[in-house]
Every structure is written in structure tokens, then in C-alpha cells.
Write an enzyme that holds these catalytic residues in place. Structure first.
Site, mmCIF file in Angstrom:
data_model
loop_
_atom_site.group_PDB
_atom_site.id
_atom_site.type_symbol
_atom_site.label_atom_id
_atom_site.label_comp_id
_atom_site.label_asym_id
_atom_site.label_seq_id
_atom_site.Cartn_x
_atom_site.Cartn_y
_atom_site.Cartn_z
ATOM 1 N N HIS A 131 0.816 -1.214 0.000
ATOM 2 C CA HIS A 131 0.000 0.000 0.000
ATOM 3 C C HIS A 131 0.852 1.268 0.000
ATOM 4 O O HIS A 131 0.348 2.351 -0.275
ATOM 5 C CB HIS A 131 -1.057 -0.005 1.121
ATOM 6 C CG HIS A 131 -0.568 0.324 2.491
ATOM 7 N ND1 HIS A 131 -0.249 -0.627 3.437
ATOM 8 C CD2 HIS A 131 -0.367 1.513 3.101
ATOM 9 C CE1 HIS A 131 0.123 -0.037 4.545
ATOM 10 N NE2 HIS A 131 0.064 1.262 4.383
ATOM 11 N N ASP B 153 1.182 -7.669 2.282
ATOM 12 C CA ASP B 153 1.323 -6.237 2.012
ATOM 13 C C ASP B 153 2.792 -5.817 1.821
ATOM 14 O O ASP B 153 3.372 -5.155 2.680
ATOM 15 C CB ASP B 153 0.679 -5.459 3.171
ATOM 16 C CG ASP B 153 0.338 -4.030 2.785
ATOM 17 O OD1 ASP B 153 0.885 -3.537 1.786
ATOM 18 O OD2 ASP B 153 -0.454 -3.398 3.503
ATOM 19 N N SER C 270 4.182 2.154 8.391
ATOM 20 C CA SER C 270 3.932 1.146 7.369
ATOM 21 C C SER C 270 5.208 0.865 6.602
ATOM 22 O O SER C 270 5.879 1.790 6.155
ATOM 23 C CB SER C 270 2.852 1.622 6.413
ATOM 24 O OG SER C 270 1.619 1.279 6.936
HETATM 25 N N1 ARG Z 1 -4.774 0.652 7.650
HETATM 26 C C1 ARG Z 1 -3.488 0.702 7.058
HETATM 27 C C2 ARG Z 1 -2.896 2.115 7.171
HETATM 28 O O1 ARG Z 1 -3.445 2.948 7.814
HETATM 29 C C3 ARG Z 1 -3.476 0.210 5.653
HETATM 30 C C4 ARG Z 1 -4.250 1.021 4.654
HETATM 31 C C5 ARG Z 1 -4.225 0.528 3.241
HETATM 32 N N2 ARG Z 1 -5.161 -0.552 3.000
HETATM 33 C C6 ARG Z 1 -6.489 -0.394 2.662
HETATM 34 N N3 ARG Z 1 -7.235 -1.462 2.500
HETATM 35 N N4 ARG Z 1 -7.046 0.778 2.495
HETATM 36 O O2 ARG Z 1 -2.285 2.694 6.343
HETATM 37 N N1 ASP Z 2 -1.314 1.479 8.019
HETATM 38 C C1 ASP Z 2 -0.550 2.546 8.625
HETATM 39 C C2 ASP Z 2 0.450 3.174 7.660
HETATM 40 O O1 ASP Z 2 0.226 3.176 6.470
HETATM 41 C C3 ASP Z 2 0.101 2.087 9.883
HETATM 42 C C4 ASP Z 2 -0.761 2.330 11.084
HETATM 43 O O2 ASP Z 2 -1.516 3.308 11.102
HETATM 44 O O3 ASP Z 2 -0.627 1.547 12.032
HETATM 45 O O4 ASP Z 2 1.422 3.780 8.036
#
Ligand code: ARG
Ligand code: ASP
Length: 710
Positions: free
Chosen positions: A86, A222, A645
Site C-alpha cells: 500500500h 502487504d 507502514s
Molecule cells: N490501515 C493501514 C494504514 O493505515 C493500511 C491502509 C491501506 N489498506 C487499505 N485497504 N485501504 O495505512
Molecule cells: N497502516 C498505517 C500506515 O500506512 C500504519 C498504522 O496506522 O498503524 O502507516
């Protein structure tokens, strides 16, 4: 934190001050000596100097800021870089087309010549960090106004940054920590020739999509693979096909060894923002106003988008990235609010503020320095709350309507008497980009929902607009916009721009979408936004003083500076948790769970035939654990946030065992309040990552570049 833990850490504190509190915290690498004994007590086998050392190669030389908001790590002596899927998403997408849909099918460069350059992508390596508080505050007196202080601080910072990089190719940046009580200088090396090496297909890299996002148990692969290139002299250089792979001072060793509950682990990366020092008033604003407004409006938006996405394949492609963006924040705030409520954070903060008042009352020095702060905060938030509400409704309702945003992005066209070729090109691009992923029926439905919410809740709206809406009525207005506006007619707009059609341009000035949008946005930009930002700045001095007072009042506590997108170490242990009464989560998942989630009818849960085949034959190679399972993800108590991330997750010996990519839903309040029972970071097991590269993508030559211990 449980009573017992408080007691234990209290006891330890008396014995070996200063000691870090377990699990919570994002620590500064250059001061890691202070955490060393705690880390070793929790299982670490290496020293703080192995992690951060300015004079010798250390782990820090293998950790990078990837782009402007993710982390990556170097895993070979040829600059090979791992980060999240991502995080690489936008770049993978930019190389994708209908003929080469790398996003859907994955991409693997078979040799270095096939690696793809990425315009605008940079990777930042930290050379050194140090405290420059005295230099930054040089010339500051206590009786100065905040503005005078800011002028001096800004000037000092400029001088420090200049001096720090004189005669080098380094870049320097000074950042405040502890809300401006301290300043740190970061000297960086920034590489700009970064090439895409590989990415799994989306149904591996994004498996579970938004349904599983922020959730455990998780089965997302990921990751994506890049490579840093540099000039022949080893220094950063802009893209050039003759550039060579970067030879780092240090690259990470990868461990395929089994891990288990309670194993020590640490995360080394670039967390973006935490806010541990917020007052009860600030938490109250977030929990009871900002989050609920945004959650409600995004729920409405997402429901409409989902409905259209389910009906039609093209819409699904057009809106999947948009929906992901909307849903990511939406889901996080829901989790955050649940967590804040569950921990009763507002009440605890209020109690702390009462204790503070007593502490201040105890002594006249404190009264002079800190007297009246809680009242000042209360008065401040009473002022901020209504303006914050206007901002929320403008941003999350009005300006979240696609046609409105587009009208504002196009409004410059009204000022031009005629369009030069550059403008023609620019507007043509804008129009094409907008309509490529646009569904006007969907957008109209969103307009009807969000404009209604906006007019029902926002107070500060220009009178002329209010009169108009009252006279015509929102429904009729919406019908007219979506049936008559030229702006929403792609072919006509392209034609007007291409022909520089003056008559048509003139007519556009009266276009209903423009005449509706522009006064509202202009009013926001000239009245509401500046009021909000000026007011927000007013807490700078209050926050600085408050943070200082909090630290003074709790000398037994070791504080970490809030995250601010600078390199940090968070440490803890691999551990499951109990999300709800009667439920226990294990600390890891396996490919078994991918097969359990498989559903060929649901986009997020499609499993590639090749992966199924490997599963069927249990063809896991050396990536299986001792039970013969193929591990996919695991969780730990490391305190992380957005920006982490892609961060390397390392074991007791400092070997790479996974890539951080998310947090568990029950713990997303950790940006404001960490809790060791509920907060878990979610990590891609390095064995699944290498399995995909090696067995799935047949790119073993990449694995061969790495240093692996088994
Ligand atoms: N929750 C994670 C973060 O805040 C991954 C986000 C990307 N994935 C998604 N399905 N939108 O960045
Ligand atoms: N998914 C988040 C990021 O892209 C990580 C988090 O918020 O824990 O940095």
C-alpha cells in the site's frame, strides 16, 4: 495499565532510573542507551549501539523514509528495498495500463534492466541526529511574544540547517519535539533514483481489502520491492540509466527461524503523529465532535459508493482507490472512538488536570508559571469547537462532493481571457483525469446526501447562497446542476478548452455548478480556514508549557517525544490479545486462513490459482514453520502509527522477521492513549513475503541477493 503493572514499574523505577515504560513509546535512536537495559531485560540480545551508531555501520543505515509517509528497509548490498504494497501502490498503479495491469497481476523485473524508474519518489537515509535546543533558542527571552519567539526560532533553524550541510550533499532539517520544548537536527541523504523491482498481484498485496483493513486476524501480503540507485560515486543522483545500485553501509539480515509468543521484537521506522499530551478538552473535541461528524458523513458516502460498485464493474474499478481512502480514515476513527470510550480517556485526563491544579496550588513558583492553564485550555476549546465544526462540515460534506471539488479545481479557467498552450494542456489533463474515474449518478446521490447535511449543520455560509438555496430548494438545484452544468459534460469541456472558445468560456461564468460552488469555497478560504488556523496556532505556547508541566509533575515517568515523522524505535513482544469478552486472538495467521476466507465472488477474497496450487501441494519450501504451516502475519505490542507502514520488525538479534503494515482495530486509539492489553501492530511475516517472491513469482534471484539465516 493494570494495578500490578503500575506497582512493578513503580518499584523498578526506584531502583534503576531512568527506565522506559514497557511497550508504550517511540524512542529516539540516538538516546537508545537509556532504554538499553529495559530492552535487554525484555529479551534483546544486541546493544543500543548496534541499532544506532554514527561512527560505524548500524541498523539505522538500513532503514529509510520511503516517499513522504512510509518506511522501507534495505535488504541487500545492492540497495534492494522492501516496503508495503500500500506504500508502493501509487507507483505500481502509475506503471499500469490495460495492457500491463501490474496492479491486478503483479510485476516482477526479471533483471535490473527491467526495473522501472518512479518520477517523484525519494528515499531518505538518516546520517545523524542531534539535540540543537540551545542553538534554536539562542536569543529567546521569557517575556517575548509568541510571534517574536517564532521569528527568532525560524531564523536560528535556517542558520543551523545551512551550517550543518555546508560543503556536503546532505539535507538538514530541524524539528521540534515535546511540543517545542526541545529541538533536534536531522542530517539526511536523499536518493531520488528509486526503481520498482516487484509487486505481488493485488489479491495478495491487498488481500482482504477494506473489509479486513485495521483488523485481525489478517492475511494480507502487504509488500512491494524497490531498489535504490545512485551515481557511480555512490552519491544520490537524479534518474539516469547509467546509475548504479546503491551499496549501503549496512543491510538487514533476514531470519526464517520460528518465532513464538513473548519473543522480543522491535520496530524501526518513521511514525507520523501521536498526541499523548492532549488535554481532556482536546480529546472531547475529537471523540464527541470531529470523529462522529466525519464517521457519519463517510458512512453515507461509502454506502452510496458501495451500492454503485456492486452494480457495475467499471464503477468498481473507478472507485476502489477512492473508497479505500475514504474507508481507511473512517474505520480508524470508529476504532479510535471505541477505544477512547473503553479506556475512559476523557475522565482520566480530567482527573490528571485536577491533580495538576492541586500540584500547581502547592507552590508559588508553579502558580506563577502554570497558574490558570486548565481554565485557559477550556476557554480556548470553547472558542475552537464551533469553528472546528464548520471546518468538519466543509471538508467532510461540501468539499467531499466530487463535482464541487472539480469545479473549484477548474475555476481558474474563468479568469483567463484566452488559454495559452500550457493552460490548454493542463486543463485537458485535469478534465480527462476527473472523468476517467467519475460516475455522475453516483456523485449526484452523494451531492443530495452531503449538501443536505452541509446546509443543515454548517452555520457560516454566505447569505446569497442561503437565499438561493431557500428560493430554489436543494433538490431542484441538484437536478439542475447534474442535468445542465456544462462543467459536467466531458466532451463539451474538452472542446471548449481545445478551441479556446471565448464565447463558451464566457458562458461558463454563469454555469450553475460554478455559481453555486465558488462563493462557498471562497468564503471558507477567506473566513473560516484562516480563523481556524490562527486559533490553532494560539495553543502552540499553551501546549509547550503544558507538556513541560506534565513532565515536571510526573518525574517518575519516562516520556517519549510524540511521533513527528522522524526515525524511532518501538519495542515489545509478540503477543495475541483478547478483543472482547470470551474471545482470545492467537498471535499469528497462516495460509490456511487465506483458504478459509477464499470467495471467488467477492473481489477482496479471490485467491490466485497459482497460490492455491502451492497450498494444495504444501509447497512452502524453506518458508514453513516447524509445524509445517506457512505463516502469513503476526501481531506484537509495538507502539506504532501511520508512517510505520513498511517498517522493519526485528528480533532479539536485530534480524528482520517482518514488515509492519497496520494496527488492530481495538487499539487504534494508541495515537492518543496506548494500552498494552489492546494495542497491537500487524506485521507481515517475512517468510510469507519471501515465499511469494520465491515460490509464487519465481523471482528467486532476488532472494539470492539477500542475507538469510535459518
Ligand atoms: N490501515 C493501514 C494504514 O493505515 C493500511 C491502509 C491501506 N489498506 C487499505 N485497504 N485501504 O495505512
Ligand atoms: N497502516 C498505517 C500506515 O500506512 C500504519 C498504522 O496506522 O498503524 O502507516
Amino acid at each position: 495499565m493494570s494495578k500490578k503493572r503500575i506497582l512493578i514499574s513503580g518499584l523498578l523505577l526506584c531502583m534503576l532510573l531512568p527506565i522506559a515504560q514497557a511497550d508504550e513509546g517511540m524512542w529516539l535512536p540516538y538516546l537508545l542507551q537509556l532504554n538499553e537495559s529495559d530492552m535487554q531485560q525484555k529479551g534483546m540480545k544486541i546493544s543500543a549501539k548496534d541499532i544506532y551508531d554514527v561512527n560505524h555501520g548500524s541498523l539505522k543505515d538500513a532503514v529509510v523514509l520511503f516517499g513522504g509517509g512510509c518506511t522501507g528497509e534495505i535488504v541487500s548490498d545492492q540497495g534492494l528495498l522492501l516496503t508495503n504494497h500500500h506504500c508502493g501502490y501509487g507507483y505500481i498503479q502509475s506503471h499500469s495500463s490495460l495492457q500491463h495491469d501490474y496492479l491486478t497481476n503483479g510485476f516482477w523485473a526479471r533483471n535490473k534492466n527491467e526495473e522501472l524508474p518512479n518520477n517523484g519518489l525519494s528515499v531518505t537515509l538518516l546520517v545523524e541526529m542531534k539535540d540543537v535546543t540551545a542553538e534554536v533558542l539562542n536569543g529567546i527571552r521569557n517575556n517575548m511574544t509568541e510571534n517574536e519567539r517564532k521569528t527568532i526560532v525560524t531564523q536560528n533553524i535556517k542558520t543551523i540547517q545551512q551550517k550543518a550541510t555546508e560543503g556536503t550533499h546532505y539535507k538538514a532539517v530541524v524539528k521540534p519535539i515535546y511540543n517545542g520544548n526541545q529541538y533536534l537536527l536531522f542530517i539526511n541523504e536523499v536518493f531520488t533514483d528509486i526503481r520498482l523491482v516487484g509487486a505481488p498481484p493485488s489479491n495478495i498485496g491487498k488481500f482482504g481489502g477494506d473489509t479486513d483493513n485495521w483488523m485481525w486476524p489478517r492475511h494480507t501480503g502487504d509488500f512491494s520491492v524497490f531498489r535504490i540507485y545512485c551515481g557511480k560515486d555512490g552519491k544520490p543522483a537524479p534518474y539516469n540509466k547509467d546509475n548504479v545500485p546503491y551499496k549501503p553501509k549496512k543491510h538487514l539480515t533476514i531470519s526464517l527461524k520460528d518465532t513464538k509468543t513473548n519473543d522480543f521484537t522491535f520496530v524501526f521506522g518513521y511514525p507520523g503523529m501521536t498526541q499523548q499530551f492532549l488535554t481532556s478538552f482536546a480529546v472531547e473535541l475529537i471523540q464527541n465532535q470531529t470523529n462522529p461528524i466525519a464517521i457519519d458523513l463517510r458512512t453515507q458516502r461509502l454506502d452510496i459508493i458501495k451500492k454503485y460498485m456492486e452494480k457495475d464493474k467499471l464503477t468498481r474499478i473507478q472507485y476502489s482507490a477512492k473508497a479505500a481512502g475514504i474507508a481507511n480514515g473512517w474505520k480508524k476513527w470508529i476504532g479510535q472512538n471505541n477505544g477512547l470510550q473503553r479506556l475512559d480517556v476523557i475522565k482520566h485526563k480530567q482527573e490528571l488536570e485536577q491533580r495538576f491544579n492541586q500540584w500547581v496550588a502547592e507552590n508559588s513558583d508553579r502558580q506563577q508559571q502554570y497558574g490558570g492553564m486548565v481554565e485557559a485550555y477550556k476557554a480556548f476549546y470553547d472558542q475552537l469547537r464551533p469553528i472546528a465544526k464548520e471546518v468538519s462540515y466543509f471538508m467532510e460534506a461540501f468539499y467531499s462532493i466530487e463535482s464541487i471539488k472539480f469545479a473549484w479545481q477548474m475555476h481558474g479557467i474563468l479568469q483567463a481571457d484566452s488559454l495559452n498552450s500550457q493552460q490548454k494542456q493542463q486543463y485537458t489533463l485535469r478534465i480527462n483525469n476527473f472523468f476517467k474515474d467519475y460516475n455522475s449518478n453516483l456523485d449526484k446521490e452523494i451531492f443530495d446526501a452531503l449538501a443536505t447535511a452541509y446546509f443543515a449543520n454548517a452555520q457560516d455560509i454566505p447569505n446569497a447562497t442561503l437565499d438561493k438555496v431557500h428560493k430554489i430548494g436543494l433538490t431542484k438545484l441538484s437536478n439542475e446542476i447534474y442535468s445542465k452544468s456544462i462543467l459536467l459534460n466531458k466532451d463539451k469541456m474538452l472542446e471548449i478548452v481545445a478551441k479556446d472558445d471565448k464565447k463558451a468560456l464566457n458562458k461558463l461564468k454563469k454555469d450553475i455548478l460554478f455559481t453555486f460552488t465558488i462563493p462557498i469555497v471562497e468564503h471558507y478560504n477567506t473566513n473560516i480556514a484562516p480563523k481556524y488556523s490562527n486559533l490553532s496556532k494560539q495553543t502552540d505556547s499553551l501546549d509547550r508549557l503544558w507538556t513541560k508541566a506534565m513532565m515536571e509533575m510526573q518525574p517518575e515517568k519516562t516520556f517519549y517525544p510524540d511521533a513527528n515523522l522522524t526515525l524511532r524505535v518501538a519495542y515489545g513482544n509478540i503477543k495475541g490479545y483478547q478483543p472482547k469478552d470470551g474471545m482470545i486472538y492467537k498471535h499469528y495467521t497462516t495460509i490456511e486462513g487465506i483458504m478459509q476466507k477464499e470467495n471467488p465472488d467477492i473481489y477482496d477474497y479471490v485467491v490466485e490459482p497459482k497460490l492455491k496450487d502451492l497450498y494444495k501441494h504444501k509447497d512452502y519450501g524453506r518458508y514453513a514453520n516447524k509445524y509445517g504451516e506457512l505463516p502469513v502475519c503476526f501481531i506484537a505490542t509495538n507502539h506504532t502509527t501511520g508512517g510505520n507502514s513498511g517498517s522493519p520488525v526485528l528480533n532479539a538479534k536485530g534480524e528482520l522477521i517482518g514488515l509492519n503494515f497496520d494496527r488492530c482495530w481495538e487499539g487504534t486509539m494508541s495515537d492518543i492513549q496506548y494500552d498494552v492489553d489492546l494495542c497491537r501492530n500487524i506485521i507481515l511475516d517475512i517468510r510469507y513475503c519471501l515465499f511469494i517472491i520465491d515460490k509464487y513469482a519465481n523471482a528467486k534471484y532476488l532472494v539470492d541477493e539477500m542475507t538469510i539465516v535459518q
